[in-house]
Scaffold this motif. Structure first.
Motif, short mmCIF file in Angstrom:
data_model
loop_
_atom_site.label_atom_id
_atom_site.label_comp_id
_atom_site.label_asym_id
_atom_site.label_seq_id
_atom_site.Cartn_x
_atom_site.Cartn_y
_atom_site.Cartn_z
N LEU A 135 0.84 -1.19 0.00
CA LEU A 135 0.00 0.00 0.00
C LEU A 135 0.88 1.25 0.00
O LEU A 135 1.81 1.37 0.80
CB LEU A 135 -0.93 0.00 1.21
CG LEU A 135 -2.07 -1.02 1.19
CD1 LEU A 135 -2.85 -0.96 2.49
CD2 LEU A 135 -3.00 -0.77 0.00
N GLU A 136 0.56 2.17 -0.87
CA GLU A 136 1.39 3.36 -1.07
C GLU A 136 1.59 4.14 0.23
O GLU A 136 2.70 4.57 0.54
CB GLU A 136 0.75 4.26 -2.14
CG GLU A 136 1.48 5.57 -2.37
CD GLU A 136 2.89 5.38 -2.91
OE1 GLU A 136 3.79 6.12 -2.47
OE2 GLU A 136 3.09 4.48 -3.76
N SER A 137 0.54 4.33 1.01
CA SER A 137 0.63 5.17 2.21
C SER A 137 1.52 4.56 3.28
O SER A 137 1.97 5.26 4.19
CB SER A 137 -0.77 5.42 2.78
OG SER A 137 -1.33 4.22 3.29
N LEU A 138 1.78 3.24 3.18
CA LEU A 138 2.58 2.57 4.20
C LEU A 138 4.04 2.42 3.79
O LEU A 138 4.82 1.81 4.53
CB LEU A 138 1.99 1.18 4.49
CG LEU A 138 0.59 1.16 5.11
CD1 LEU A 138 0.08 -0.27 5.19
CD2 LEU A 138 0.60 1.80 6.49
N VAL A 154 0.62 -0.01 -4.55
CA VAL A 154 -0.75 0.10 -5.04
C VAL A 154 -1.40 1.29 -4.33
O VAL A 154 -1.26 1.42 -3.11
CB VAL A 154 -1.55 -1.19 -4.73
CG1 VAL A 154 -3.03 -1.01 -5.01
CG2 VAL A 154 -0.99 -2.36 -5.52
N PRO A 155 -2.09 2.16 -5.05
CA PRO A 155 -2.79 3.26 -4.36
C PRO A 155 -3.77 2.72 -3.34
O PRO A 155 -4.45 1.72 -3.57
CB PRO A 155 -3.52 3.98 -5.50
CG PRO A 155 -2.79 3.59 -6.75
CD PRO A 155 -2.28 2.20 -6.51
N ASP A 156 -3.87 3.41 -2.22
CA ASP A 156 -4.74 2.93 -1.15
C ASP A 156 -6.20 2.82 -1.58
O ASP A 156 -6.95 1.98 -1.05
CB ASP A 156 -4.64 3.86 0.06
CG ASP A 156 -3.32 3.70 0.79
OD1 ASP A 156 -2.27 3.78 0.14
OD2 ASP A 156 -3.35 3.48 2.02
N HIS A 157 -6.61 3.64 -2.56
CA HIS A 157 -8.02 3.61 -2.96
C HIS A 157 -8.40 2.26 -3.58
O HIS A 157 -9.58 1.88 -3.59
CB HIS A 157 -8.34 4.75 -3.92
CG HIS A 157 -7.81 4.59 -5.31
ND1 HIS A 157 -8.39 3.76 -6.25
CD2 HIS A 157 -6.73 5.14 -5.92
CE1 HIS A 157 -7.70 3.82 -7.37
NE2 HIS A 157 -6.69 4.64 -7.22
N VAL A 158 -7.41 1.52 -4.10
CA VAL A 158 -7.72 0.19 -4.67
C VAL A 158 -8.27 -0.73 -3.58
O VAL A 158 -9.26 -1.45 -3.80
CB VAL A 158 -6.46 -0.42 -5.33
CG1 VAL A 158 -6.74 -1.85 -5.79
CG2 VAL A 158 -6.01 0.44 -6.51
N LEU A 159 -7.65 -0.67 -2.41
CA LEU A 159 -8.15 -1.46 -1.28
C LEU A 159 -9.47 -0.90 -0.77
O LEU A 159 -10.40 -1.65 -0.48
CB LEU A 159 -7.11 -1.49 -0.16
CG LEU A 159 -7.40 -2.42 1.02
CD1 LEU A 159 -7.30 -3.88 0.58
CD2 LEU A 159 -6.46 -2.16 2.18
#
Length: 370
Positions: A135-138, A154-159
């Motif tokens: 996850l990108e933010s992590l 992966v952009p967080d919005h995918v999750l």
């Protein structure tokens, strides 16, 4: 959901989330795919990476596989998922392993998650796998924990946009046992893996991060459900404590009490200050001391803007599903309360489904003790 006349309903996306290689994401995805096939759904493999694991390969069973696309790059040929071939078929459901994968340059899309977006837009259901460290933010957090910069993200919005997320969990000790048995990597790679990514401290931290992500997903789904059905009363799935800060009197005792309550209940804690007007110098000093203690206790502080302090506190408590409010007695005189109203009375009247703890101020507490 149908988007209108002549449009194609978007496919549903289910992500099997893990915290490291070998936890069983791909195996669980294959198991669900076989269950769907047995129920009569047309399920195909878009891309699957078994890493030579016999247990994973055995689960493929009779699931058909869409041949991979050959992509030339710098004199070599690579294999990628053939998204266009899947679209031409098209199946009811497709399996897409390793969602964070970067496609070979020259591919129609740069990332595999972008291929998945195309499949979903075409109305195809997708089962996919992802490890939380992608996850990108992590990215920075994972670097601090493991010392490894994860390059594929992966952009967080995918999750967040996934219709369903299933955590595939296993204890770090059990995962290390799998590694040492040779169930994850070939024997010659086990020692290196144990010294790097598969240290138990790393695995424990990554597992906690994954569990927190799942908890947030569940929390978001619950909030959406309550909002769609206009359920105003908070559901106490876990405690959320709100401490109300005042610019006119010290809130240090309230902050400390709120912190102890949250720790005892293992609940979330937030301090809220409503700025109805710019604070005066004396009020700035009070707030500075309060904010410093909140920072020391690691209590997040939220500042709201609004002329009606009680209304802002009520709105925030309802929106965030607060279960307990901690505040001090009003410092207004009886005549002031008659003219302008009491914040405590407003909260008591409008937050009937939330527990309120009204603390005596320090002067009053001392007099009562005497």
């Amino acid at each position: 959901m149908d988007l209108g006349v002549g449009s194609t309903p978007r496919g549903r996306h289910k992500i099997f989330l893990g915290f490291a290689a070998g936890v069983g994401k791909t195996c669980e995805m294959l198991s669900e795919a076989n269950r769907r096939r047995e129920r009569g759904q047309e399920v195909v493999i878009g891309y699957l990476e078994t890493h030579g694991r016999a247990g994973t390969e055995a689960l493929i069973g009779e699931l058909p596989c869409v041949p991979r696309r050959q992509q030339a790059y710098k004199g070599s040929t690579f294999e990628e998922m053939d998204t266009e071939a899947i679209l031409a078929r098209p199946p009811q459901c497709v399996l897409v392993d390793e969602l964070a994968h970067t496609n070979v340059p020259g591919s129609p899309r740069a990332k595999r998650w972008q291929d998945v977006e195309v499949l979903l837009a075409a109305g195809i259901n997708v089962l996919s796998t992802l490890n939380v460290q992608h996850l990108e933010s992590l990215n920075d957090t994972v670097l601090e924990i493991t010392g490894v910069r994860v390059r594929e993200t992966v952009p967080d919005h995918v999750l967040r946009d996934a219709d369903e997320v299933q955590m595939i969990d296993i204890t770090p000790r059990a995962l290390v046992n799998r590694l040492e048995r040779g169930d994850i990597y070939k024997p010659e790679k086990v020692a290196q893996a144990r010294q790097n990514w598969f240290r138990e401290g790393n695995l424990n931290a990554l597992r906690e991060i994954a569990l927190r992500e799942i908890a947030q997903e569940v929390d978001d789904e619950l909030e959406t459900y309550r909002r769609e059905r206009r359920i105003a009363q908070p559901w106490a799935t876990h405690d959320r404590i709100m401490v109300c800060l005042s610019p006119t009197q010290s809130s240090l005792r309230i902050l400390r009490r709120g912190w102890r309550i949250a720790r005892r209940l293992k609940g979330e804690l937030v301090a809220v200050y409503v700025e109805a007007r710019p604070p005066r110098p004396q009020e700035q000093a009070i707030l500075k001391a309060d904010f410093a203690v909140a920072d020391q206790l690691q209590i997040p502080v939220v500042t709201l803007q609004g002329s009606d302090v009680a209304a802002e506190l009520v709105r925030y408590a309802r929106e965030k599903s607060v279960t307990q409010v901690v505040l001090g007695h009003s410092d207004r005189s009886h005549w002031q309360e008659l003219l302008r109203g009491s914040i405590v009375n407003r909260l008591t009247r409008e937050l009937r489904s939330i527990d309120l703890l009204i603390m005596a101020n320090s002067t009053q507490a001392t007099q009562e003790a005497l």
